[in-house]
Design an enzyme around this catalytic site. Sequence first.
Site, PDB file in Angstrom:
ATOM      1  N   ASP A  17       0.845  -1.203   0.000  1.00  0.00           N
ATOM      2  CA  ASP A  17       0.000   0.000   0.000  1.00  0.00           C
ATOM      3  C   ASP A  17       0.883   1.257   0.000  1.00  0.00           C
ATOM      4  OD1 ASP A  17      -2.917   1.048   0.500  1.00  0.00           O
ATOM      5  OD2 ASP A  17      -1.611   2.196   1.828  1.00  0.00           O
ATOM      6  N   GLU A  49       1.918   5.215  -0.143  1.00  0.00           N
ATOM      7  CA  GLU A  49       1.438   6.578   0.111  1.00  0.00           C
ATOM      8  C   GLU A  49       2.253   7.495  -0.794  1.00  0.00           C
ATOM      9  OE1 GLU A  49      -1.243   6.935   1.862  1.00  0.00           O
ATOM     10  OE2 GLU A  49      -1.149   4.868   2.584  1.00  0.00           O
ATOM     11  N   ASP A  80      -2.481   1.373  -6.761  1.00  0.00           N
ATOM     12  CA  ASP A  80      -1.056   1.205  -6.424  1.00  0.00           C
ATOM     13  C   ASP A  80      -0.244   0.659  -7.601  1.00  0.00           C
ATOM     14  OD1 ASP A  80      -0.919   1.457  -3.153  1.00  0.00           O
ATOM     15  OD2 ASP A  80      -2.837   0.673  -3.864  1.00  0.00           O
ATOM     16  N   HIS A 109      -4.488   5.605   6.244  1.00  0.00           N
ATOM     17  CA  HIS A 109      -3.606   6.315   5.310  1.00  0.00           C
ATOM     18  C   HIS A 109      -2.148   6.329   5.745  1.00  0.00           C
ATOM     19  CE1 HIS A 109      -7.069   7.388   2.957  1.00  0.00           C
ATOM     20  NE2 HIS A 109      -7.595   8.100   3.932  1.00  0.00           N
ATOM     21  N   ASP A 151      -2.155   0.584   6.870  1.00  0.00           N
ATOM     22  CA  ASP A 151      -3.116   0.136   5.841  1.00  0.00           C
ATOM     23  C   ASP A 151      -2.796  -1.306   5.433  1.00  0.00           C
ATOM     24  OD1 ASP A 151      -4.382   2.574   5.937  1.00  0.00           O
ATOM     25  OD2 ASP A 151      -3.639   3.308   4.001  1.00  0.00           O
TER      26      ASP A 151
END
Length: 222
Positions: free
Chosen positions: A38, A40, A137, A194, A199
């Site tokens: 995941d 960011e 992603d 987040h 996550d």
Amino acid sequence: MPTPNILKHYPIRFLSVIDKMASNFKVKQAFDYFLVLDFEATCDDKVSIQPQEIIEFPCIKVNAQTFESEKVFHRYVKPVYRPQLTPFCTELTGIIQDMVENENNFIEVFKDFDIWMKEELLEKEKSFAFVTCGDWDLKTMLPSQCRTSNCNKPNYFNSWINIKRSFSDVTGTWPRGMIPMLRQLKLKHEGRHHSGIDDCRNIANILKGLGQRGYIYRLTRH
Ligand code: AMP
Ligand code: MG
Ligand code: MG
């Protein structure tokens, strides 16, 4: 063994009675490991940041038979085009400037991830599938980052499991996001939404929840 029909056609809220029974189904998954990922990335609420850059790169290696997390790759990444994080981005992700300031840029972190992949999976000839929440992603962010950084994307990133689709296979409903999936599966949300690594932990819990209901995972993109 295919997904037991009884699980397929009942809404999750009616499943609690048969949960115990379902957790006894020992199904053989098609992979040795799941790699929950995941990213960011840089962002703002006022303008769209272009190019968006990955600032957190977490990946949890989950044993596909036990659903236990066995290893973690986790790095923060220094953005190059917009090195200063916006207050919105920090508020959203919990990533402050100091957490990326002295980190390597994407090219270096991506090389380290490839070494990790070789050591953990490729050289051991283990089969694996990436697991993400949504397609952003690996369909959008990683290809875009590789263009921005002018680096090659290894072929192992070309297929993955979108856990939203797996969830939809089991429940018959398309989930709005990670939090609603956790809620429907009666799983507690852990950590901060987040934060990439948190996550990943929550996605891994959803992965385990569906797996323990007898669901056999299949690639949703390849
Ligand atoms: P997530 O995996 O849902 O935490 O989101 C991944 C990335 O998408 C974040 O690091 C942001 O760059 C972007 N993002 C997620 N939600 C928002 C939002 N509400 N506004 C702007 N960007 C967002
Ligand atoms: Mg995400
Ligand atoms: Mg996230």
